[in-house]
Motif scaffolding. Structure first.
Motif, PDB file in Angstrom:
ATOM      1  N   ALA A 118     -33.164 -28.210  21.598  1.00 43.43           N
ATOM      2  CA  ALA A 118     -31.717 -28.012  21.583  1.00 43.43           C
ATOM      3  C   ALA A 118     -31.084 -28.855  22.674  1.00 43.43           C
ATOM      4  O   ALA A 118     -31.547 -28.865  23.813  1.00 43.43           O
ATOM      5  CB  ALA A 118     -31.401 -26.541  21.811  1.00 43.43           C
ATOM      6  N   ASP A 119     -30.039 -29.546  22.310  1.00 47.87           N
ATOM      7  CA  ASP A 119     -29.279 -30.318  23.284  1.00 47.87           C
ATOM      8  C   ASP A 119     -28.634 -29.336  24.267  1.00 47.87           C
ATOM      9  O   ASP A 119     -28.274 -28.212  23.892  1.00 47.87           O
ATOM     10  CB  ASP A 119     -28.198 -31.133  22.537  1.00 47.87           C
ATOM     11  CG  ASP A 119     -27.626 -32.254  23.379  1.00 47.87           C
ATOM     12  OD1 ASP A 119     -27.658 -32.150  24.621  1.00 47.87           O
ATOM     13  OD2 ASP A 119     -27.130 -33.236  22.791  1.00 47.87           O
ATOM     14  N   VAL A 120     -28.471 -29.778  25.481  1.00 38.36           N
ATOM     15  CA  VAL A 120     -27.918 -28.957  26.557  1.00 38.36           C
ATOM     16  C   VAL A 120     -26.526 -28.385  26.212  1.00 38.36           C
ATOM     17  O   VAL A 120     -26.092 -27.387  26.774  1.00 38.36           O
ATOM     18  CB  VAL A 120     -27.902 -29.809  27.862  1.00 38.36           C
ATOM     19  CG1 VAL A 120     -26.871 -30.915  27.788  1.00 38.36           C
ATOM     20  CG2 VAL A 120     -27.728 -28.994  29.100  1.00 38.36           C
ATOM     21  N   THR A 170     -34.546 -32.958  31.655  1.00 36.40           N
ATOM     22  CA  THR A 170     -33.127 -33.120  31.925  1.00 36.40           C
ATOM     23  C   THR A 170     -32.768 -34.590  31.801  1.00 36.40           C
ATOM     24  O   THR A 170     -33.631 -35.463  31.920  1.00 36.40           O
ATOM     25  CB  THR A 170     -32.752 -32.547  33.311  1.00 36.40           C
ATOM     26  OG1 THR A 170     -31.334 -32.563  33.459  1.00 36.40           O
ATOM     27  CG2 THR A 170     -33.394 -33.309  34.445  1.00 36.40           C
ATOM     28  N   ASP A 171     -31.541 -34.841  31.500  1.00 34.96           N
ATOM     29  CA  ASP A 171     -31.071 -36.213  31.368  1.00 34.96           C
ATOM     30  C   ASP A 171     -29.871 -36.399  32.281  1.00 34.96           C
ATOM     31  O   ASP A 171     -29.062 -35.492  32.444  1.00 34.96           O
ATOM     32  CB  ASP A 171     -30.615 -36.479  29.923  1.00 34.96           C
ATOM     33  CG  ASP A 171     -31.702 -37.129  29.083  1.00 34.96           C
ATOM     34  OD1 ASP A 171     -32.623 -37.736  29.663  1.00 34.96           O
ATOM     35  OD2 ASP A 171     -31.613 -37.040  27.842  1.00 34.96           O
ATOM     36  N   ALA A 172     -29.788 -37.581  32.834  1.00 34.93           N
ATOM     37  CA  ALA A 172     -28.581 -37.967  33.557  1.00 34.93           C
ATOM     38  C   ALA A 172     -28.424 -39.437  33.214  1.00 34.93           C
ATOM     39  O   ALA A 172     -29.425 -40.169  33.136  1.00 34.93           O
ATOM     40  CB  ALA A 172     -28.767 -37.781  35.051  1.00 34.93           C
ATOM     41  N   MET A 272     -25.498 -46.765  19.660  1.00 38.18           N
ATOM     42  CA  MET A 272     -25.930 -45.471  20.166  1.00 38.18           C
ATOM     43  C   MET A 272     -27.127 -45.775  21.085  1.00 38.18           C
ATOM     44  O   MET A 272     -27.361 -46.940  21.414  1.00 38.18           O
ATOM     45  CB  MET A 272     -26.315 -44.557  19.001  1.00 38.18           C
ATOM     46  CG  MET A 272     -25.127 -44.282  18.082  1.00 38.18           C
ATOM     47  SD  MET A 272     -25.373 -42.897  16.956  1.00 38.18           S
ATOM     48  CE  MET A 272     -26.184 -43.693  15.607  1.00 38.18           C
ATOM     49  N   GLU A 273     -27.893 -44.758  21.452  1.00 35.22           N
ATOM     50  CA  GLU A 273     -29.026 -45.011  22.357  1.00 35.22           C
ATOM     51  C   GLU A 273     -30.038 -45.963  21.723  1.00 35.22           C
ATOM     52  O   GLU A 273     -30.610 -46.817  22.388  1.00 35.22           O
ATOM     53  CB  GLU A 273     -29.756 -43.711  22.719  1.00 35.22           C
ATOM     54  CG  GLU A 273     -29.013 -42.816  23.697  1.00 35.22           C
ATOM     55  CD  GLU A 273     -28.009 -41.919  23.019  1.00 35.22           C
ATOM     56  OE1 GLU A 273     -27.845 -42.019  21.778  1.00 35.22           O
ATOM     57  OE2 GLU A 273     -27.364 -41.115  23.717  1.00 35.22           O
ATOM     58  N   ILE A 274     -30.291 -45.785  20.431  1.00 35.94           N
ATOM     59  CA  ILE A 274     -31.375 -46.541  19.808  1.00 35.94           C
ATOM     60  C   ILE A 274     -31.050 -48.033  19.715  1.00 35.94           C
ATOM     61  O   ILE A 274     -31.912 -48.882  19.949  1.00 35.94           O
ATOM     62  CB  ILE A 274     -31.739 -45.888  18.445  1.00 35.94           C
ATOM     63  CG1 ILE A 274     -33.192 -46.157  18.088  1.00 35.94           C
ATOM     64  CG2 ILE A 274     -30.823 -46.283  17.333  1.00 35.94           C
ATOM     65  CD1 ILE A 274     -33.854 -44.934  17.472  1.00 35.94           C
TER      66      ILE A 274
HETATM   67  C1  GLC Z   1     -29.201 -37.465  25.203  1.00 36.39           C
HETATM   68  C2  GLC Z   1     -28.849 -36.275  26.072  1.00 36.39           C
HETATM   69  C3  GLC Z   1     -28.019 -35.294  25.309  1.00 36.39           C
HETATM   70  C4  GLC Z   1     -26.795 -35.976  24.760  1.00 36.39           C
HETATM   71  C5  GLC Z   1     -27.184 -37.167  23.901  1.00 36.39           C
HETATM   72  C6  GLC Z   1     -25.959 -37.953  23.466  1.00 36.39           C
HETATM   73  O1  GLC Z   1     -30.085 -37.095  24.222  1.00 36.39           O
HETATM   74  O2  GLC Z   1     -30.000 -35.651  26.571  1.00 36.39           O
HETATM   75  O3  GLC Z   1     -27.650 -34.215  26.135  1.00 36.39           O
HETATM   76  O4  GLC Z   1     -25.972 -35.101  24.043  1.00 36.39           O
HETATM   77  O5  GLC Z   1     -28.036 -38.023  24.612  1.00 36.39           O
HETATM   78  O6  GLC Z   1     -26.289 -38.978  22.616  1.00 36.39           O
END
Ligand code: GLC
Length: 444
Positions: A118-120, A170-172, A272-274
């Motif tokens: 689950a996302d935070v 955790t992510d930052a 996006m991230e990918i």
């Molecule tokens: C990462 C973070 C998550 C966030 C998401 C956004 O997975 O851990 O909390 O919502 O990126 O793309």
């Protein structure tokens, strides 16, 4: 360090949260011991190591993992608990899309999945909707000390005095730079702009900077970082919407300046991230913003062109310092799981010291157990993990508004901020619209 004001106020906030969580935890004890009946589907498995057990298969759902982290942690779990087999269910990489699929599945009371990431930003909503099991009685029974975890991550999984999830990593938001091109990362957003213009093209790169600017959840994390670095906030500590401010406007202007510059990919509005990760490991950019996991991809000999040429640092600062958005993932148990004991055994492992260490070393993900940052193998992931200040970055990361209607708040922000980036409205209009629409949504 430039962080000062922001960090100090965030630390005070964390201390308060820590205190509140401690109160919550002791207050919830009595209540939770009455909750046994909730798990009527509990088939009484006792997943103790080494004992002879009925074999059971649990389904673990999580978003796409481009690192070897998930496979490695499942393998280690199955070796330790041979009677529990973990089947993976891959969900979309886009957290918003995953969210919607989970809501469909969980609201129909399906037992198809047992454990999921689950996302935070989800626990308040999922707890309120009663989709998942409260974990307090498992935590107490097995003597898990929640004080070993970063308080902010425990608080994020706590709702109405109960613990609904275990923090897994955790992510930052962090800043990546190519050490074969620059010695020092830029300290401010303006320096980033200057250096990106100057350095793009060096060392085989095409771009100066990569970030997440598509209209989805990741855009909000990038925006929160800009807004907080200029001293703005979306919702304050008293739950007042305060997003319509000169600080937000300035932050959105800076974000727009970067997104519309010549040093980002032309299709940055699809990133996006990918996409960030793919362009980055191909060696196409000097700088990038992503979560800590991209360090693992950067040093993956099979995929990356830039092995050993990457470092992580704090994001550039605005007028008020540098700010990282709080992200991260936790594990939850489907309330309708037919194997709650085996599910808990897996949750306990993956969020415990052994599981988190594997996830950190193989997947580059930042542990939520503070002691792991003293582990030499975890420190070996990157110099940032080895840097005691990084713990501070993680603990002072800026959360997104905590609310059972967070998805609605996020949708509003996604639309309004995207319109600024595409030139369809001004930053002033976006700030005003966000203020009015979020206030209206929260008043409903
Ligand atoms: C990462 C973070 C998550 C966030 C998401 C956004 O997975 O851990 O909390 O919502 O990126 O793309």
């Amino acid at each position: 360090m430039k962080f000062s004001k922001l960090a100090l106020s965030s630390l005070l906030l964390i201390a308060l949260v820590f205190f509140l969580v401690a109160c919550n935890n002791s207050a919830s004890t009595d209540q939770d011991s009455n909750d046994e009946s909730d798990t009527s589907s509990d088939n009484g498995e006792q997943a103790e190591e080494g004992s002879e057990e009925e074999p059971v298969t649990i389904v673990y759902a999580r978003g796409v993992d481009t690192t070897p982290g998930t496979d490695a942690v499942i393998k280690a779990f199955e070796e330790k608990f041979p009677h529990i087999k973990v089947e993976q269910r891959e969900m979309p990489a886009d957290t918003g899309q995953s969210h919607d699929q989970y809501v469909t599945l969980l609201s129909s009371q399906s037992s198809e999945i047992d454990v999921f990431n689950a996302d935070v930003i989800w626990p308040a909503e999922f707890a309120q909707a009663n989709y998942v099991l409260e974990l307090d009685r498992f935590i107490e029974r097995d003597g898990i000390n929640m004080e070993d975890y970063f308080p902010g991550t425990v608080a994020a999984a706590n709702f109405n005095g109960k613990q609904w999830a275990m923090p897994q990593y955790t992510d930052a938001g962090v800043f990546y730079y190519r050490t074969d091109i620059v010695d020092e990362p830029p300290a401010t957003w303006d320096e980033l702009i200057e250096m990106s213009n100057e350095l793009k093209g060096e060392g085989g790169t095409e771009y100066g900077y990569l970030m997440q600017a598509a209209q989805y959840e990741g855009l909000i994390t990038n925006a929160i970082e800009f807004i907080a670095s200029y001293g703005g906030e979306v919702v304050d500590e008293n739950n007042n919407v305060v997003v319509n401010s000169p600080e937000t406007i300035k932050a959105l202007e800076k974000m727009k300046e970067i997104v519309t510059s010549d040093f980002v990919p032309e299709n940055i509005l699809n990133f996006m991230e990918i996409e960030t990760e793919n362009a980055w490991i191909e060696g196409n950019a000097v700088f990038a913003r992503n979560w800590p996991y991209m360090m693992s991809s950067s040093n993956d000999e099979e995929r990356s062109e830039i092995v050993d040429n990457v470092e992580m640092a704090r994001l550039p600062a605005g007028d008020e310092g540098t700010a990282a958005a709080l992200g991260g993932w936790m594990t939850m148990i489907n309330r309708y799981s037919e194997h709650p004991e085996a599910a808990w055994e897996f949750v306990k492992f993956i969020s415990g010291p052994e599981g988190q260490k594997i996830t950190a070393v193989e997947g580059g993900r930042a542990p939520t157990l503070s002691a792991l940052y003293d582990d030499p193998e975890v420190q070996g992931v990157s110099s940032l993990f080895a840097n005691p200040e990084f713990r501070e970055v993680l603990q002072s990361a800026v959360p997104r508004p905590v609310s059972p209607i967070y998805p609605e708040v996020s949708d509003i922000m996604q639309i309004e901020i995207s319109k600024v980036l595409t030139g369809d409205q001004t930053s002033e209009e976006a700030a005003k619209n966000m203020q009015e629409k979020i206030e209206a949504a929260m008043a409903e």
